[in-house]
Design a protein around this motif. Structure first.
Motif, PDB file in Angstrom:
ATOM      1  N   ALA A 125      -3.615   3.284  -1.123  1.00 28.57           N
ATOM      2  CA  ALA A 125      -3.944   2.624  -2.395  1.00 28.57           C
ATOM      3  C   ALA A 125      -2.982   1.459  -2.627  1.00 28.57           C
ATOM      4  CB  ALA A 125      -3.841   3.616  -3.549  1.00 28.57           C
ATOM      5  N   THR A 126      -3.468   0.400  -3.239  1.00 24.59           N
ATOM      6  CA  THR A 126      -2.633  -0.744  -3.578  1.00 24.59           C
ATOM      7  C   THR A 126      -1.728  -0.379  -4.750  1.00 24.59           C
ATOM      8  OG1 THR A 126      -4.351  -2.273  -2.840  1.00 24.59           O
ATOM      9  CG2 THR A 126      -2.635  -3.166  -4.263  1.00 24.59           C
ATOM     10  N   ILE A 127      -0.417  -0.577  -4.585  1.00 26.25           N
ATOM     11  CA  ILE A 127       0.548  -0.254  -5.632  1.00 26.25           C
ATOM     12  C   ILE A 127       0.782  -1.490  -6.489  1.00 26.25           C
ATOM     13  CG2 ILE A 127       2.900   0.503  -6.117  1.00 26.25           C
ATOM     14  CD1 ILE A 127       2.904   1.824  -3.351  1.00 26.25           C
ATOM     15  N   GLU A 128       0.737  -1.308  -7.803  1.00 24.10           N
ATOM     16  CA  GLU A 128       0.978  -2.395  -8.748  1.00 24.10           C
ATOM     17  C   GLU A 128       2.007  -1.952  -9.778  1.00 24.10           C
ATOM     18  OE1 GLU A 128      -2.790  -3.337 -10.468  1.00 24.10           O
ATOM     19  OE2 GLU A 128      -3.712  -3.750  -8.530  1.00 24.10           O
ATOM     20  N   GLU A 129       2.686  -2.913 -10.403  1.00 19.26           N
ATOM     21  CA  GLU A 129       3.630  -2.591 -11.466  1.00 19.26           C
ATOM     22  C   GLU A 129       2.894  -1.835 -12.567  1.00 19.26           C
ATOM     23  OE1 GLU A 129       5.950  -5.916 -12.804  1.00 19.26           O
ATOM     24  OE2 GLU A 129       6.532  -6.446 -10.762  1.00 19.26           O
TER      25      GLU A 129
ATOM     26  N   LYS B 166       0.822  -1.212   0.000  1.00 21.07           N
ATOM     27  CA  LYS B 166       0.000   0.000   0.000  1.00 21.07           C
ATOM     28  C   LYS B 166       0.857   1.263   0.000  1.00 21.07           C
ATOM     29  CE  LYS B 166      -4.013  -2.155   1.200  1.00 21.07           C
ATOM     30  NZ  LYS B 166      -4.907  -2.484   0.159  1.00 21.07           N
ATOM     31  N   SER B 167       0.355   2.283  -0.676  1.00 19.76           N
ATOM     32  CA  SER B 167       1.024   3.586  -0.732  1.00 19.76           C
ATOM     33  C   SER B 167       0.727   4.386   0.532  1.00 19.76           C
ATOM     34  CB  SER B 167       0.530   4.373  -1.943  1.00 19.76           C
ATOM     35  OG  SER B 167      -0.824   4.751  -1.747  1.00 19.76           O
TER      36      SER B 167
ATOM     37  N   ASP C 147       0.551   7.019  -5.041  1.00 25.56           N
ATOM     38  CA  ASP C 147       0.190   6.396  -6.319  1.00 25.56           C
ATOM     39  C   ASP C 147      -0.657   7.409  -7.101  1.00 25.56           C
ATOM     40  OD1 ASP C 147      -0.906   4.878  -8.429  1.00 25.56           O
ATOM     41  OD2 ASP C 147      -0.737   3.046  -7.240  1.00 25.56           O
ATOM     42  N   LEU C 148      -0.049   8.067  -8.076  1.00 27.70           N
ATOM     43  CA  LEU C 148      -0.729   9.121  -8.829  1.00 27.70           C
ATOM     44  C   LEU C 148      -1.871   8.599  -9.680  1.00 27.70           C
ATOM     45  CD1 LEU C 148       2.379  11.247  -9.894  1.00 27.70           C
ATOM     46  CD2 LEU C 148       0.844  11.606  -7.945  1.00 27.70           C
ATOM     47  N   ASP C 149      -1.855   7.310 -10.011  1.00 29.68           N
ATOM     48  CA  ASP C 149      -2.941   6.725 -10.800  1.00 29.68           C
ATOM     49  C   ASP C 149      -4.199   6.480  -9.964  1.00 29.68           C
ATOM     50  OD1 ASP C 149      -1.317   6.708 -13.037  1.00 29.68           O
ATOM     51  OD2 ASP C 149      -0.745   4.600 -12.809  1.00 29.68           O
ATOM     52  N   LYS C 150      -4.038   6.352  -8.650  1.00 31.49           N
ATOM     53  CA  LYS C 150      -5.169   5.964  -7.801  1.00 31.49           C
ATOM     54  C   LYS C 150      -5.490   6.976  -6.711  1.00 31.49           C
ATOM     55  CE  LYS C 150      -4.096   1.171  -8.638  1.00 31.49           C
ATOM     56  NZ  LYS C 150      -3.425   0.007  -8.130  1.00 31.49           N
TER      57      LYS C 150
END
Length: 79
Positions: A10-14, A5-6, A74-77
């Motif tokens: 948020a869950t961090i993924e590749e 988690k960030s 996590d900028l995407d989430k």
């Protein structure tokens, strides 16, 4: 799927875009690897942490860096 988690939870993924403050600026880039093993973390060849867990990415200056998941956003989430 990772359970890493960030800072914001948020869950961090590749492939996610992450950012972290660093010396008055920031490191930002796409996650290339999530390291969960201490031995693997020590052999990364990336500037940053030597202990797992670590989020590895190439920053905007084309340098491979590793940071603890709790220090990245996590900028995407997250906004």
């Amino acid at each position: 799927m990772s359970d890493i988690k960030s800072k914001g939870g948020a869950t961090i993924e590749e492939g996610d875009t992450v950012s972290t403050p660093y010396r008055g600026g920031k490191h930002e880039g796409k996650v290339e690897q999530i390291v969960t093993d201490d031995k693997e973390a020590q052999n990364l060849g990336a500037k940053g942490t030597n202990h797992a867990p670590a989020v590895v990415f190439t920053d905007q200056n084309n340098k491979k860096v590793a940071h603890k998941p709790g220090t990245v956003t996590d900028l995407d989430k997250e906004s």
